[in-house]
Design a protein around this motif. Sequence first.
Motif, PDB file in Angstrom:
ATOM      1  N   GLY A 180      -5.853  27.316 121.739  1.00  0.00           N
ATOM      2  CA  GLY A 180      -5.055  28.222 120.930  1.00  0.00           C
ATOM      3  C   GLY A 180      -3.656  28.377 121.482  1.00  0.00           C
ATOM      4  N   MET A 181      -2.978  29.433 121.044  1.00  0.00           N
ATOM      5  CA  MET A 181      -1.630  29.741 121.511  1.00  0.00           C
ATOM      6  C   MET A 181      -1.705  30.440 122.871  1.00  0.00           C
ATOM      7  N   LEU A 182      -0.776  30.077 123.756  1.00  0.00           N
ATOM      8  CA  LEU A 182      -0.694  30.725 125.058  1.00  0.00           C
ATOM      9  C   LEU A 182       0.745  31.138 125.324  1.00  0.00           C
ATOM     10  N   ALA A 183       0.904  32.223 126.066  1.00  0.00           N
ATOM     11  CA  ALA A 183       2.225  32.625 126.539  1.00  0.00           C
ATOM     12  C   ALA A 183       2.055  33.335 127.879  1.00  0.00           C
ATOM     13  N   PHE A 184       2.975  33.071 128.775  1.00  0.00           N
ATOM     14  CA  PHE A 184       2.950  33.691 130.092  1.00  0.00           C
ATOM     15  C   PHE A 184       4.262  34.443 130.272  1.00  0.00           C
ATOM     16  N   ILE A 185       4.176  35.763 130.302  1.00  0.00           N
ATOM     17  CA  ILE A 185       5.358  36.610 130.441  1.00  0.00           C
ATOM     18  C   ILE A 185       5.684  36.738 131.921  1.00  0.00           C
ATOM     19  N   LEU A 186       6.887  36.339 132.296  1.00  0.00           N
ATOM     20  CA  LEU A 186       7.303  36.316 133.698  1.00  0.00           C
ATOM     21  C   LEU A 186       8.001  37.636 134.019  1.00  0.00           C
ATOM     22  N   ASN A 187       7.350  38.455 134.829  1.00  0.00           N
ATOM     23  CA  ASN A 187       7.839  39.813 135.057  1.00  0.00           C
ATOM     24  C   ASN A 187       8.949  39.922 136.085  1.00  0.00           C
ATOM     25  N   ASN A 188       9.094  38.937 136.943  1.00  0.00           N
ATOM     26  CA  ASN A 188      10.092  39.068 138.009  1.00  0.00           C
ATOM     27  C   ASN A 188      10.680  37.712 138.380  1.00  0.00           C
ATOM     28  N   GLN A 189      11.663  37.750 139.280  1.00  0.00           N
ATOM     29  CA  GLN A 189      12.347  36.528 139.676  1.00  0.00           C
ATOM     30  C   GLN A 189      11.433  35.591 140.439  1.00  0.00           C
ATOM     31  N   LYS A 190      10.467  36.147 141.144  1.00  0.00           N
ATOM     32  CA  LYS A 190       9.517  35.315 141.885  1.00  0.00           C
ATOM     33  C   LYS A 190       8.751  34.404 140.929  1.00  0.00           C
ATOM     34  N   ALA A 191       8.367  34.934 139.780  1.00  0.00           N
ATOM     35  CA  ALA A 191       7.653  34.133 138.787  1.00  0.00           C
ATOM     36  C   ALA A 191       8.570  33.076 138.178  1.00  0.00           C
ATOM     37  N   VAL A 192       9.816  33.439 137.932  1.00  0.00           N
ATOM     38  CA  VAL A 192      10.794  32.477 137.394  1.00  0.00           C
ATOM     39  C   VAL A 192      11.023  31.342 138.387  1.00  0.00           C
ATOM     40  N   ASP A 193      11.140  31.694 139.663  1.00  0.00           N
ATOM     41  CA  ASP A 193      11.403  30.681 140.695  1.00  0.00           C
ATOM     42  C   ASP A 193      10.281  29.656 140.796  1.00  0.00           C
ATOM     43  N   ALA A 194       9.082  30.032 140.400  1.00  0.00           N
ATOM     44  CA  ALA A 194       7.963  29.078 140.427  1.00  0.00           C
ATOM     45  C   ALA A 194       8.254  27.890 139.528  1.00  0.00           C
ATOM     46  N   PHE A 195       9.033  28.106 138.459  1.00  0.00           N
ATOM     47  CA  PHE A 195       9.391  27.024 137.548  1.00  0.00           C
ATOM     48  C   PHE A 195      10.626  26.260 138.020  1.00  0.00           C
ATOM     49  N   LEU A 196      11.496  26.899 138.747  1.00  0.00           N
ATOM     50  CA  LEU A 196      12.790  26.292 139.062  1.00  0.00           C
ATOM     51  C   LEU A 196      12.847  25.592 140.410  1.00  0.00           C
ATOM     52  N   LYS A 197      11.968  25.944 141.317  1.00  0.00           N
ATOM     53  CA  LYS A 197      12.095  25.442 142.683  1.00  0.00           C
ATOM     54  C   LYS A 197      11.128  24.327 143.038  1.00  0.00           C
ATOM     55  N   LYS A 198      10.213  23.999 142.112  1.00  0.00           N
ATOM     56  CA  LYS A 198       9.232  22.961 142.412  1.00  0.00           C
ATOM     57  C   LYS A 198       9.047  22.043 141.218  1.00  0.00           C
ATOM     58  N   THR A 199       8.654  20.801 141.501  1.00  0.00           N
ATOM     59  CA  THR A 199       8.399  19.831 140.435  1.00  0.00           C
ATOM     60  C   THR A 199       7.134  20.180 139.680  1.00  0.00           C
ATOM     61  N   SER A 200       6.107  20.574 140.406  1.00  0.00           N
ATOM     62  CA  SER A 200       4.837  20.956 139.799  1.00  0.00           C
ATOM     63  C   SER A 200       4.682  22.471 139.914  1.00  0.00           C
ATOM     64  N   VAL A 201       4.518  23.138 138.774  1.00  0.00           N
ATOM     65  CA  VAL A 201       4.506  24.595 138.729  1.00  0.00           C
ATOM     66  C   VAL A 201       3.091  25.116 138.919  1.00  0.00           C
ATOM     67  N   SER A 202       2.971  26.133 139.742  1.00  0.00           N
ATOM     68  CA  SER A 202       1.698  26.817 139.934  1.00  0.00           C
ATOM     69  C   SER A 202       1.923  28.312 139.810  1.00  0.00           C
ATOM     70  N   LEU A 203       1.088  28.941 139.006  1.00  0.00           N
ATOM     71  CA  LEU A 203       1.108  30.397 138.874  1.00  0.00           C
ATOM     72  C   LEU A 203      -0.243  30.890 139.367  1.00  0.00           C
ATOM     73  N   ASN A 204      -0.322  31.099 140.657  1.00  0.00           N
ATOM     74  CA  ASN A 204      -1.591  31.514 141.250  1.00  0.00           C
ATOM     75  C   ASN A 204      -1.352  32.174 142.603  1.00  0.00           C
ATOM     76  N   ALA A 205      -2.446  32.581 143.235  1.00  0.00           N
ATOM     77  CA  ALA A 205      -2.343  33.297 144.510  1.00  0.00           C
ATOM     78  C   ALA A 205      -1.733  32.424 145.606  1.00  0.00           C
ATOM     79  N   LYS A 206      -1.984  31.121 145.552  1.00  0.00           N
ATOM     80  CA  LYS A 206      -1.421  30.229 146.567  1.00  0.00           C
ATOM     81  C   LYS A 206       0.100  30.211 146.506  1.00  0.00           C
ATOM     82  N   ALA A 207       0.628  30.452 145.332  1.00  0.00           N
ATOM     83  CA  ALA A 207       2.085  30.522 145.162  1.00  0.00           C
ATOM     84  C   ALA A 207       2.590  31.948 145.345  1.00  0.00           C
ATOM     85  N   GLY A 208       1.695  32.837 145.735  1.00  0.00           N
ATOM     86  CA  GLY A 208       2.082  34.228 145.951  1.00  0.00           C
ATOM     87  C   GLY A 208       2.247  35.025 144.676  1.00  0.00           C
ATOM     88  N   LEU A 209       1.591  34.583 143.601  1.00  0.00           N
ATOM     89  CA  LEU A 209       1.749  35.224 142.302  1.00  0.00           C
ATOM     90  C   LEU A 209       0.419  35.752 141.769  1.00  0.00           C
TER      91      LEU A 209
END
Length: 240
Positions: free
Chosen positions: A129-158
Motif C-alpha cells: 500500500g501507500m507509505l509515508a515516513f514523517i521526519l521529525n528532526n534533523q537527525k532523521a533528515v541526515d539519515a538520507f543525506l549523509k549515507k548512500t544506503s538509508v536506515s531508519l532504525n535503532a542502529k542509526a540512532g533513530l
Amino acid sequence: MNNRHAKALRWLVTAGLAGPALVVAQDQSARPADTTSSAGRQAAAAERHVMQAVEVVHRMEMDAGIRPVLAQAQGVFIVPKYARAAIGIGGAGGAGLLLLNKGDGQWSDPVFYNTGGVSLGLQLGAQGGMLAFILNNQKAVDAFLKKTSVSLNAKAGLTVVNWNRMAQGTAGAGDVVAWSDSRGVFGDAATIEVSGVRYSQNLNNAYYHRTLSASDILAGKTSNPQANLLTQSLASAARP
C-alpha cells in the motif's frame, strides 16, 4: 504543426523562399517527447511517481490529527506504492520521494530513492500500500543525506514509531512517524525498522535533466514545474 502548415513550408523551400533547416526545426518541435530511450522512460516513471505521491498526501490529509505533525516536520519520505511481496523480505518495492520542509510554508522539490531492497522488519504476509515516513528532526533528515544506503532504525540512532499504534498527542516522541493507508502494512508493531533505501541517480538525472546530488536538489539548485502540485499539496496538508 498541422499538415497544412507543413505543406506551406515545404512549398516555400521548393520556391527558394525558406531553407530546409526551417522545415526540419518545425517538424522536430512538433514531435512529442521521446519516451523510447532509457532516459525518457526514467523521466516518465519519475513523473508518474510524483503524481502518485500527490494521492498519498491527499490520503494522509484525511487522517485525523496528522496535520500538526506534518506542520512541525523537517521532511517527509513518501513511498506511493509498495508491493506486498517486498515487505519484510527485501524484494522489489518501488520509488520513494524525499521532500524537506523549507520552514516558510513551502516544500522542496522531490528527491528520488530506490526502495527495491528495503526491509521493514515485519512479518511475512503483510499487505502492500501507500507509505509515508514523517521526519521529525534533523537527525532523521541526515539519515538520507549523509549515507548512500538509508536506515531508519535503532542502529542509526533513530526511533520510528507506528502512527496507527500511537496516541496522536505523542507523535513528536519518535524521530520518525511511519504512516500507511492500511493497518496491515505495519501490523501491530509499535516501532518500525527501515533499511536498504538508496539514492536513485537515474531517476533524479532523468527528472531534472542534470547530474545532481540529493543536497543539490533540496537546496533548490534545480527544479521541475511538474512537481508543483506535489509541493503545493504538502503545503496545504501541513497548514496548521
